[in-house]
Design a protein around this motif. Sequence first.
Motif, PDB file in Angstrom:
ATOM      1  N   GLN A  11       0.790  -1.234   0.000  1.00 44.49           N
ATOM      2  CA  GLN A  11       0.000   0.000   0.000  1.00 44.49           C
ATOM      3  C   GLN A  11       0.819   1.279   0.000  1.00 44.49           C
ATOM      4  N   GLN A  49      -0.037  -8.681   3.971  1.00 45.83           N
ATOM      5  CA  GLN A  49      -1.197  -7.801   4.046  1.00 45.83           C
ATOM      6  C   GLN A  49      -1.836  -7.821   2.657  1.00 45.83           C
ATOM      7  N   ASN A 109      -2.707 -10.385   7.613  1.00 47.22           N
ATOM      8  CA  ASN A 109      -3.598  -9.276   7.908  1.00 47.22           C
ATOM      9  C   ASN A 109      -5.007  -9.599   7.404  1.00 47.22           C
ATOM     10  N   GLU A 110      -5.941  -9.631   8.316  1.00 49.44           N
ATOM     11  CA  GLU A 110      -7.365  -9.765   7.997  1.00 49.44           C
ATOM     12  C   GLU A 110      -7.691 -10.907   7.034  1.00 49.44           C
ATOM     13  N   GLN A 150      -9.928  -8.153  11.090  1.00 46.88           N
ATOM     14  CA  GLN A 150     -10.804  -6.982  11.144  1.00 46.88           C
ATOM     15  C   GLN A 150     -12.054  -7.357  11.928  1.00 46.88           C
ATOM     16  N   PHE A 160     -12.391  -0.424  12.592  1.00 44.80           N
ATOM     17  CA  PHE A 160     -12.726   0.803  11.866  1.00 44.80           C
ATOM     18  C   PHE A 160     -14.167   1.258  12.051  1.00 44.80           C
ATOM     19  N   TRP A 211     -17.831   4.744   5.903  1.00 45.77           N
ATOM     20  CA  TRP A 211     -17.784   3.767   6.999  1.00 45.77           C
ATOM     21  C   TRP A 211     -18.322   4.405   8.273  1.00 45.77           C
ATOM     22  N   GLU A 269      -4.645  -1.851  13.836  1.00 42.95           N
ATOM     23  CA  GLU A 269      -5.114  -0.772  12.955  1.00 42.95           C
ATOM     24  C   GLU A 269      -6.360  -0.146  13.562  1.00 42.95           C
ATOM     25  N   TRP A 313      -3.679   3.768  12.360  1.00 45.42           N
ATOM     26  CA  TRP A 313      -3.620   3.525  10.922  1.00 45.42           C
ATOM     27  C   TRP A 313      -4.130   4.748  10.206  1.00 45.42           C
ATOM     28  N   GLU A 360      -5.393   2.383  -1.215  1.00 42.48           N
ATOM     29  CA  GLU A 360      -6.438   1.719  -0.429  1.00 42.48           C
ATOM     30  C   GLU A 360      -7.153   0.640  -1.234  1.00 42.48           C
ATOM     31  N   TRP A 361      -6.396  -0.255  -1.797  1.00 43.51           N
ATOM     32  CA  TRP A 361      -6.948  -1.435  -2.458  1.00 43.51           C
ATOM     33  C   TRP A 361      -8.016  -1.046  -3.487  1.00 43.51           C
ATOM     34  N   PHE A 373      -6.112   7.946   4.984  1.00 44.36           N
ATOM     35  CA  PHE A 373      -6.034   7.533   6.377  1.00 44.36           C
ATOM     36  C   PHE A 373      -4.831   8.133   7.114  1.00 44.36           C
TER      37      PHE A 373
HETATM   38  C1  BGC Z   1      -6.711  -3.016   5.839  1.00 41.85           C
HETATM   39  C2  BGC Z   1      -5.768  -1.926   5.418  1.00 41.85           C
HETATM   40  C3  BGC Z   1      -6.522  -0.757   4.829  1.00 41.85           C
HETATM   41  C4  BGC Z   1      -7.587  -0.324   5.788  1.00 41.85           C
HETATM   42  C5  BGC Z   1      -8.364   0.875   5.305  1.00 41.85           C
HETATM   43  C6  BGC Z   1      -7.968  -2.535   6.495  1.00 41.85           C
HETATM   44  O1  BGC Z   1      -8.978  -3.460   6.287  1.00 41.85           O
HETATM   45  O2  BGC Z   1      -6.028  -3.887   6.696  1.00 41.85           O
HETATM   46  O3  BGC Z   1      -4.850  -2.445   4.513  1.00 41.85           O
HETATM   47  O4  BGC Z   1      -5.682   0.304   4.545  1.00 41.85           O
HETATM   48  O5  BGC Z   1      -8.488  -1.370   5.975  1.00 41.85           O
HETATM   49  O6  BGC Z   1      -8.929   0.646   4.042  1.00 41.85           O
END
Ligand code: BGC
Length: 439
Positions: free
Chosen positions: A19, A106, A147-148, A211, A270, A300, A326, A364, A371-372, A380
Amino acid sequence: VKGSIGSSFLWGTGVGAYQHEGDNPESDWTDFGRPPAGNSAGFLHRFEEDLDRAASLGTNAFRFGMEWSRIEPRPGERSGEAVRHYDRLVNACLSRGLRPLVTLVQFSLPRWCGGWLRPETERALARHAAWVAEHFGDRVDLFVTLNEPNVAASAAHVGGLFPPGHHLRFSDGDRALLAQLRAHAACHRAIHDTFARVHPSRSPAVGVSMQLVAWHAGGWDPGGGVRSMSERFNWGFLDALADGRLRGARRTVHVPEALGSVDFLGINYFMGRKASWRGALEFAGLLGAHPAPCRSDLGWPIDPAGLELVLGEAHRRYGLPLLITENGVADANDAFRARFLEDHVAAMQRARDRGARVEGYFHWSLLDGFEWHEGYRGRFGLYDVDFVTQERTERPSADTYRRLVARARSVGETPRADNECQSLANATRGEVNDTHRTA
Ligand code: BGC
């Protein structure tokens, strides 16, 4: 103590590998990401100045990823340049008093592995984990394997958001989760075995980051289907670490090697959401978020009290040390990040007061990044990044975090704030009380 984090609370920030580094030609995301990640934040070349920024916040730890596809661009072939890079990065953390927390995966995988449905991916990752432990174990002792895995499985096979981009293939999603569970267990064992052999005087702590969403009752959920899916999303993988059984939609799989294969739980938090069809579809990316107050730039729902809820529940279920790996918010204008920080740190403190073993908080993120499936839309960072010039600008909320950390570290505890975003807070309070009654 085997697998312990240590005595001082970890205050940190984090960045991802794919990322934030930029220039990742060998990842399965390289061809999948639209827009392509390109140079992203350029952390690959700017890590020294960025670690100065992280240290300027008064933190004592830093979470980053080592991009597996950079280290091992072809199966069994390691890049000397990449290894030297991560050596420098680890050393740069240590010289600034930042304890490194290293994430092995990740989301992004080397493109040669072909994803989680190929059994070779699990074996290859365990070999990679052993090598990372051997090479960096003299300086790194905190690891997040994956990660997640819950997000990785559902975004790839149900939401169509991650490679291979499939929709509604629930049984593939279950298989991808199972593969990650086995891979995590194999990495946990590989890291511990390697330390025992190569760095016998040191003891690693190896966790997995999940997550967790604060799912609230309410909304349209006939038969409670969403409620049970969301329960499985949060706790399915972690329950399997506690009892060796992965419960899927249709069947339960015994995975004895998963039992106890974790030293701490990483929690990425989050948002809170209603466990309703609308909430679930929005979360899976199958329905657009509708704008509402108390939502981030990505839509969100902001729900600080939900953090207390999930920490309490994680503690009740497993009693393990917890690291918040995060917690942050997409907020380009920095309009609500300061408040978000204060409210979430306060929620964490309440959970600690009630016994949850929270041993660290990593905001985070340090920097805006890729951001994917959202591309560059979600910002962020405590530092704004201009993705053309790579220039960084400190956002005002960075100073809020600096002050929070300074206050906490000076009194040896985490600080409190008293009021918070009201969006879902009332619903959450109800659930916290319910949790207490049944606990
Ligand atoms: C991921 C991060 C991403 C964040 C915000 C999380 O689910 O672990 O890679 O940056 O969400 O999108």
